[in-house]
Design a protein around this motif. Sequence first.
Motif, PDB file in Angstrom:
ATOM      1  N   HIS A 188       0.838  -1.196   0.000  1.00  0.00           N
ATOM      2  CA  HIS A 188       0.000   0.000   0.000  1.00  0.00           C
ATOM      3  C   HIS A 188       0.874   1.247   0.000  1.00  0.00           C
ATOM      4  N   PRO A 189       0.445   2.299  -0.721  1.00  0.00           N
ATOM      5  CA  PRO A 189      -0.745   2.322  -1.571  1.00  0.00           C
ATOM      6  C   PRO A 189      -0.536   1.549  -2.857  1.00  0.00           C
ATOM      7  N   ASP A 190      -1.604   0.925  -3.358  1.00  0.00           N
ATOM      8  CA  ASP A 190      -1.523   0.055  -4.527  1.00  0.00           C
ATOM      9  C   ASP A 190      -1.406   0.896  -5.798  1.00  0.00           C
ATOM     10  N   LEU A 191      -0.211   1.427  -6.039  1.00  0.00           N
ATOM     11  CA  LEU A 191       0.009   2.277  -7.207  1.00  0.00           C
ATOM     12  C   LEU A 191      -0.114   1.505  -8.505  1.00  0.00           C
ATOM     13  N   ALA A 192       0.121   0.212  -8.453  1.00  0.00           N
ATOM     14  CA  ALA A 192       0.083  -0.603  -9.670  1.00  0.00           C
ATOM     15  C   ALA A 192      -1.344  -0.885 -10.140  1.00  0.00           C
ATOM     16  N   GLY A 193      -2.334  -0.693  -9.284  1.00  0.00           N
ATOM     17  CA  GLY A 193      -3.713  -0.996  -9.669  1.00  0.00           C
ATOM     18  C   GLY A 193      -3.988  -2.479  -9.725  1.00  0.00           C
ATOM     19  N   LEU A 194      -3.433  -3.227  -8.760  1.00  0.00           N
ATOM     20  CA  LEU A 194      -3.586  -4.685  -8.768  1.00  0.00           C
ATOM     21  C   LEU A 194      -5.045  -5.096  -8.662  1.00  0.00           C
ATOM     22  N   THR A 195      -5.787  -4.477  -7.750  1.00  0.00           N
ATOM     23  CA  THR A 195      -7.197  -4.843  -7.555  1.00  0.00           C
ATOM     24  C   THR A 195      -7.979  -4.688  -8.849  1.00  0.00           C
ATOM     25  N   ALA A 196      -7.830  -3.540  -9.489  1.00  0.00           N
ATOM     26  CA  ALA A 196      -8.576  -3.283 -10.722  1.00  0.00           C
ATOM     27  C   ALA A 196      -8.175  -4.263 -11.819  1.00  0.00           C
ATOM     28  N   ALA A 197      -6.892  -4.574 -11.920  1.00  0.00           N
ATOM     29  CA  ALA A 197      -6.416  -5.477 -12.976  1.00  0.00           C
ATOM     30  C   ALA A 197      -7.000  -6.878 -12.812  1.00  0.00           C
ATOM     31  N   VAL A 198      -7.008  -7.385 -11.577  1.00  0.00           N
ATOM     32  CA  VAL A 198      -7.518  -8.740 -11.331  1.00  0.00           C
ATOM     33  C   VAL A 198      -9.023  -8.802 -11.578  1.00  0.00           C
ATOM     34  N   VAL A 205      -8.988 -14.005  -7.243  1.00  0.00           N
ATOM     35  CA  VAL A 205      -9.576 -13.264  -6.136  1.00  0.00           C
ATOM     36  C   VAL A 205      -8.536 -12.287  -5.590  1.00  0.00           C
ATOM     37  N   VAL A 206      -9.015 -11.180  -5.025  1.00  0.00           N
ATOM     38  CA  VAL A 206      -8.110 -10.143  -4.536  1.00  0.00           C
ATOM     39  C   VAL A 206      -8.731  -9.473  -3.320  1.00  0.00           C
ATOM     40  N   THR A 207      -7.893  -9.089  -2.361  1.00  0.00           N
ATOM     41  CA  THR A 207      -8.382  -8.418  -1.161  1.00  0.00           C
ATOM     42  C   THR A 207      -7.296  -7.520  -0.596  1.00  0.00           C
ATOM     43  N   ASP A 208      -7.693  -6.656   0.320  1.00  0.00           N
ATOM     44  CA  ASP A 208      -6.765  -5.730   0.966  1.00  0.00           C
ATOM     45  C   ASP A 208      -6.565  -6.101   2.420  1.00  0.00           C
ATOM     46  N   GLU A 210      -4.148  -4.403   5.947  1.00  0.00           N
ATOM     47  CA  GLU A 210      -3.698  -3.080   6.367  1.00  0.00           C
ATOM     48  C   GLU A 210      -2.453  -2.635   5.612  1.00  0.00           C
ATOM     49  N   ALA A 211      -1.612  -3.589   5.213  1.00  0.00           N
ATOM     50  CA  ALA A 211      -0.319  -3.223   4.636  1.00  0.00           C
ATOM     51  C   ALA A 211      -0.203  -3.470   3.143  1.00  0.00           C
ATOM     52  N   GLU A 212      -1.086  -4.316   2.561  1.00  0.00           N
ATOM     53  CA  GLU A 212      -0.853  -4.715   1.186  1.00  0.00           C
ATOM     54  C   GLU A 212      -2.133  -5.214   0.525  1.00  0.00           C
ATOM     55  N   THR A 213      -2.086  -5.289  -0.804  1.00  0.00           N
ATOM     56  CA  THR A 213      -3.149  -5.913  -1.589  1.00  0.00           C
ATOM     57  C   THR A 213      -2.654  -7.288  -2.019  1.00  0.00           C
ATOM     58  N   ILE A 214      -3.486  -8.313  -1.807  1.00  0.00           N
ATOM     59  CA  ILE A 214      -3.092  -9.698  -2.100  1.00  0.00           C
ATOM     60  C   ILE A 214      -4.056 -10.276  -3.126  1.00  0.00           C
ATOM     61  N   ALA A 215      -3.501 -10.897  -4.171  1.00  0.00           N
ATOM     62  CA  ALA A 215      -4.325 -11.566  -5.174  1.00  0.00           C
ATOM     63  C   ALA A 215      -3.828 -12.990  -5.379  1.00  0.00           C
ATOM     64  N   VAL A 216      -4.773 -13.919  -5.522  1.00  0.00           N
ATOM     65  CA  VAL A 216      -4.450 -15.299  -5.883  1.00  0.00           C
ATOM     66  C   VAL A 216      -5.130 -15.536  -7.223  1.00  0.00           C
ATOM     67  N   VAL A 217      -4.329 -15.845  -8.254  1.00  0.00           N
ATOM     68  CA  VAL A 217      -4.862 -15.887  -9.616  1.00  0.00           C
ATOM     69  C   VAL A 217      -4.495 -17.186 -10.330  1.00  0.00           C
ATOM     70  N   GLY A 218      -5.333 -17.538 -11.297  1.00  0.00           N
ATOM     71  CA  GLY A 218      -5.051 -18.703 -12.118  1.00  0.00           C
ATOM     72  C   GLY A 218      -4.093 -18.386 -13.252  1.00  0.00           C
ATOM     73  N   ARG A 219      -4.079 -17.142 -13.676  1.00  0.00           N
ATOM     74  CA  ARG A 219      -3.100 -16.653 -14.653  1.00  0.00           C
ATOM     75  C   ARG A 219      -2.865 -15.173 -14.378  1.00  0.00           C
ATOM     76  N   LEU A 220      -1.724 -14.675 -14.801  1.00  0.00           N
ATOM     77  CA  LEU A 220      -1.374 -13.293 -14.507  1.00  0.00           C
ATOM     78  C   LEU A 220      -2.229 -12.337 -15.336  1.00  0.00           C
ATOM     79  N   PRO A 221      -2.811 -11.318 -14.706  1.00  0.00           N
ATOM     80  CA  PRO A 221      -3.612 -10.351 -15.460  1.00  0.00           C
ATOM     81  C   PRO A 221      -2.711  -9.435 -16.289  1.00  0.00           C
ATOM     82  N   GLY A 222      -3.254  -8.923 -17.365  1.00  0.00           N
ATOM     83  CA  GLY A 222      -2.491  -7.993 -18.184  1.00  0.00           C
ATOM     84  C   GLY A 222      -2.488  -6.601 -17.585  1.00  0.00           C
TER      85      GLY A 222
END
Length: 368
Positions: A188-198, A205-208, A210-222
């Motif tokens: 944080h702050p999620d400057l990369a826009g991970l939540t929106a990308a996933v 799935v993606v969640t926040d 206090e310190a970070e945004t975490i995503a577990v994905v089947g393939r990497l988002p573009g």
Amino acid sequence: MSKWDSIADLIERVVAAPDLIDDVVEEVRASIREISGLEASDVARHTRALLAAATRAIASRRGPTEAELSFVEDLAVTRARQGVPIHAVLSAIHVAERRIWARAKVAAAQSGVEPALVLDARELYDDWAQEVRARLLQAHRTVEATERAIDTDADTVRRLLQGGSAASLAAAAAGLPATGVHVLVAPHPDLAGLTAAVRRARVGVVTDTEAETIAVVGRLPGGLAGAPGPVGVAGPGRPEEAATLRRLAAAAARAAQARGRTGTVGVAEVATLAAQQDRGDLAALLVERHAAAVDGLGRVADHTVATVRAWLQCGCDAERAARAEYVHANTVRNRVAALTAATGLDPRDPFQAVDLWWLCVTWQARRT
């Protein structure tokens, strides 16, 4: 004044009456439980804006403009996030409508305005209000669906990080593969826009936290490779390994931050730095060992540490480090000599060079 101008003027006077908003707000907060807890000023502000928009529409004999519908969307989003259900929002609008048209009938009779004109104005208002309600419903339901998705994602990520059968079941429910998952972490702050990308790619799935945004994905988002912030990546692995992958991805993200890297950064790309980022205990011991030597440099200690770090990160090139630090190259050389002499760390030895860089990074982090 035309007949329509007379009814438009009458409606405008009714809406502008000093006591109308107060009466509407009082009834709304008293009769609609879900709105009773809202600030009166909040209810009044939105009611006043809606009535003003309706008055302009009647005067111009038109439907709602896009600007008015955008305001309605904002109202729906605000109320949805306040936990106010859509039926309560619509009930509040109905209270205002009932008050306005009851007063309009009385005012029309007193002013000699034909009842047929009042009926025409009401029909025009009903057409306007129908579009407004449709946009309200759409926006409110979108927020509710998004909030449900956020809650579901948070619960799924939590179960994935538990490991074992809980992770397997969570992965299956989320449509994640039994093998080949990746975990992505953005500090944080999620400057990369991970939540929106996933969410845009619908790859996991993606969640926040206090310190970070975490995503577990089947393939990497573009869209993340050139993002302005770092995203640590670990995997592929099995869903049961999500907790381990999360730890590695978080270490990669911190390592990327330390090096000023952005976009997706695989843990293998920064393996040495990631290992260091993951061992705060060793970093503390390193600082403790050399604290007296660094403090002994006096007022220039912090500047010296920053310059030596830049020198190391510039490939031990004094000229490049000087440009990065806005100092003379000789200043860089003098500060490198001072710190290495004080600590006894020799940057010509690759292992000691790593220790020297780690000392500088940790020292600076503790000063901020």
